[in-house]
Motif scaffolding. Sequence first.
Motif, short mmCIF file in Angstrom:
data_model
loop_
_atom_site.label_atom_id
_atom_site.label_comp_id
_atom_site.label_asym_id
_atom_site.label_seq_id
_atom_site.Cartn_x
_atom_site.Cartn_y
_atom_site.Cartn_z
N ASP A 1 0.85 -1.18 0.00
CA ASP A 1 0.00 0.00 0.00
C ASP A 1 0.89 1.24 0.00
O ASP A 1 1.78 1.37 0.83
N GLN A 2 0.67 2.12 -0.94
CA GLN A 2 1.43 3.36 -1.07
C GLN A 2 2.94 3.14 -0.99
O GLN A 2 3.66 3.82 -0.26
N GLY A 3 3.39 2.12 -1.71
CA GLY A 3 4.83 1.91 -1.82
C GLY A 3 5.43 1.08 -0.69
O GLY A 3 6.61 0.77 -0.71
N LYS A 4 4.62 0.77 0.32
CA LYS A 4 5.16 0.01 1.47
C LYS A 4 4.52 -1.38 1.54
O LYS A 4 3.41 -1.58 1.05
N ILE A 5 5.27 -2.32 2.17
CA ILE A 5 4.69 -3.64 2.40
C ILE A 5 3.91 -3.58 3.71
O ILE A 5 4.46 -3.23 4.75
N THR A 6 2.61 -3.90 3.63
CA THR A 6 1.81 -3.84 4.86
C THR A 6 1.59 -5.22 5.46
O THR A 6 1.33 -5.34 6.64
N ARG A 7 1.62 -6.28 4.64
CA ARG A 7 1.49 -7.63 5.16
C ARG A 7 2.38 -8.55 4.35
O ARG A 7 2.64 -8.31 3.18
N ASP A 8 2.81 -9.65 4.96
CA ASP A 8 3.57 -10.67 4.25
C ASP A 8 3.22 -12.00 4.89
O ASP A 8 3.77 -12.37 5.92
N ASP A 9 2.21 -12.72 4.31
CA ASP A 9 1.69 -13.94 4.92
C ASP A 9 2.19 -15.16 4.18
O ASP A 9 2.16 -15.20 2.95
N LYS A 10 2.57 -16.16 4.93
CA LYS A 10 3.11 -17.39 4.32
C LYS A 10 2.05 -18.09 3.48
O LYS A 10 2.32 -18.57 2.38
N SER A 11 0.82 -18.21 4.01
CA SER A 11 -0.24 -18.79 3.21
C SER A 11 -1.41 -17.83 3.29
O SER A 11 -2.32 -17.98 4.08
N GLY A 12 -1.33 -16.84 2.42
CA GLY A 12 -2.09 -15.64 2.69
C GLY A 12 -3.45 -15.57 2.10
O GLY A 12 -3.90 -16.36 1.28
N LYS A 13 -4.13 -14.55 2.58
CA LYS A 13 -5.42 -14.17 2.06
C LYS A 13 -5.26 -12.75 1.51
O LYS A 13 -4.33 -12.03 1.85
N TYR A 14 -6.21 -12.41 0.66
CA TYR A 14 -6.21 -11.06 0.11
C TYR A 14 -6.91 -10.15 1.12
O TYR A 14 -8.12 -10.21 1.29
N VAL A 15 -6.12 -9.37 1.80
CA VAL A 15 -6.70 -8.44 2.77
C VAL A 15 -6.26 -7.04 2.43
O VAL A 15 -5.07 -6.78 2.25
N LEU A 16 -7.20 -6.14 2.30
CA LEU A 16 -6.81 -4.76 2.02
C LEU A 16 -7.32 -3.84 3.11
O LEU A 16 -8.40 -4.06 3.64
#
Lengths: 226, 315
Positions: free
Chosen positions: A211-226
């Motif tokens: 988001d806006q150039g930054k990493i906000t989440r990094d999930d190993k087995s992730g979901k799409y969360v905004l």
Amino acid sequence: MIRFEKVTKFYNGGPAAVDNITLSIESGELVSIVGQSGAGKSTLLKMIFAEEQPSEGKVFFEDRDIATMNKKELNVMRRKIGAVFQDFRLLPKKTVYENIAFAMEAAGQSEENIVSDVPYVLDLVDLSEKMDNFPHELSGGEQQRIAIARAIVNQPDIVVADEPTGNLDPISAYEVVQILKKINDLGTTVILSTHNKEIIESLEERVITMDQGKITRDDKSGKYVL
Amino acid sequence: MNTWTNIKRISRTGFIGFLRNGFISLATVLIMATMLFVMGTLMTMNAALSSTLTQLQNKVDINVYFVQDAPEKDILALKDSISQLPEVASVEYISSDKALEQFKERHKNDQITLQSLEELDKNPLGASLAVRAKQTSQYEGIAKFLDKEDVVGGSKNAIIKNINYYQNKSAIDKLTQIISASRSFGLLSTIFLAVISILIVFTTIRLAIYTTKDEIGVMQLVGASDWYVQGPFIIEGALYGFAGGIVSLIALYPFALWLGAPSQALLGSFNVYTYYVSHIGLLFFVLVGAGSFLGAIASLAAVRRYLRYKVAKQV
């Protein structure tokens, strides 16, 4: 395999498109990068094959700083990366066969390899019968599958796909993702940027949210969360 | 990587590109052909000018007339020393007998003159030397040399009756001016038109390649080396020039045929058709050669321009 170290990218003095990102992607991973338009996904991917240079920080490919590579090394590196784009970027005046053969010729492959491998990858993306067609004679989904075939024909270490499903209908999008998944199962690292929720959830692989150039989440087995 | 394989692939890609570009190829070839046609016309015009000027120059000479009893030995000695001047192209000795013969020949239809000549019991004409210089501007120097007192050893200039340079001086000077002005004009107009042609060729080929500039970026992203991207375009450019050269050469033929007789009537020694036929090898070499070379160079320049975008623009 790919490492970003405190990478920041500005375009023409505007705000940072990518803001101080540190990130590492290992061999064999399938990584999805998600985020809204303008989150910096494309910029991040472009820096991997040196289509863009970072304003600050370093990008490493197999522990080599990309910025220190000369032209020749850059070409060699690009042949190890298969690139897929939202707008396909096929060569319009070449047939499907020639588009894929071009990537092999550019990599200096022998004629025998070309003759045997091009039909093989076309079979992999299920488009063998369109071999002699020109790109404009194909649907968007078919063009994207050709682009993927071109990306993998040189057996790259990594496939970078920037919004590969962006211009496609849901069924074509699903097919494209399944092909990418198959490639990953065969051992190739795949980095995929997208904002298609269903795709991400079906993959059950690592998801990086920007988001806006930054990493906000990094999930190993992730979901799409905004 | 095998260089020969690369050359083969690049040539084949160039050929295919040339054929598939269809209308763009056709338009480019026609523009190249027009430019090369202009060059061919210029070459022919320069040859015509040069031949006409040489012919004019050859009509100019200065004559040294000798007194009637001048000994032949002295005249021949003078001829030798004139021949040694670096400016002199040729010296012709016309003895008094030969002069009489030429006079009779010239007036063979003029009975009165011939009869009056019969009345005289001896040949009234003296011997003369016809001196031809390499350049018309050199006649003055030759005349000055002849004016020098000791030019004929002991017998001094007593044997020379008259040198016709001074009567003809103004005409010779004028001719010298015209010749040098025509030469400069021919050269300048050739350079001018050649520069314009080259610029048009460069622009045309750049436009032809402009349509493929996105492809150049894609080729680079696939990992093709600069050389591998440029190669086919260079071949394509050379093919435009080659085809344009052939077309212009063929197009010149009917013009040469049509202008052959009129040009000879107008210029005397120069026939456009004869020139075309006898110089077909040179014309081929210059037009097809220059066309191919220019096409290749123009292509290279154009592709290099688009290679500079290291980055394929995001659409």
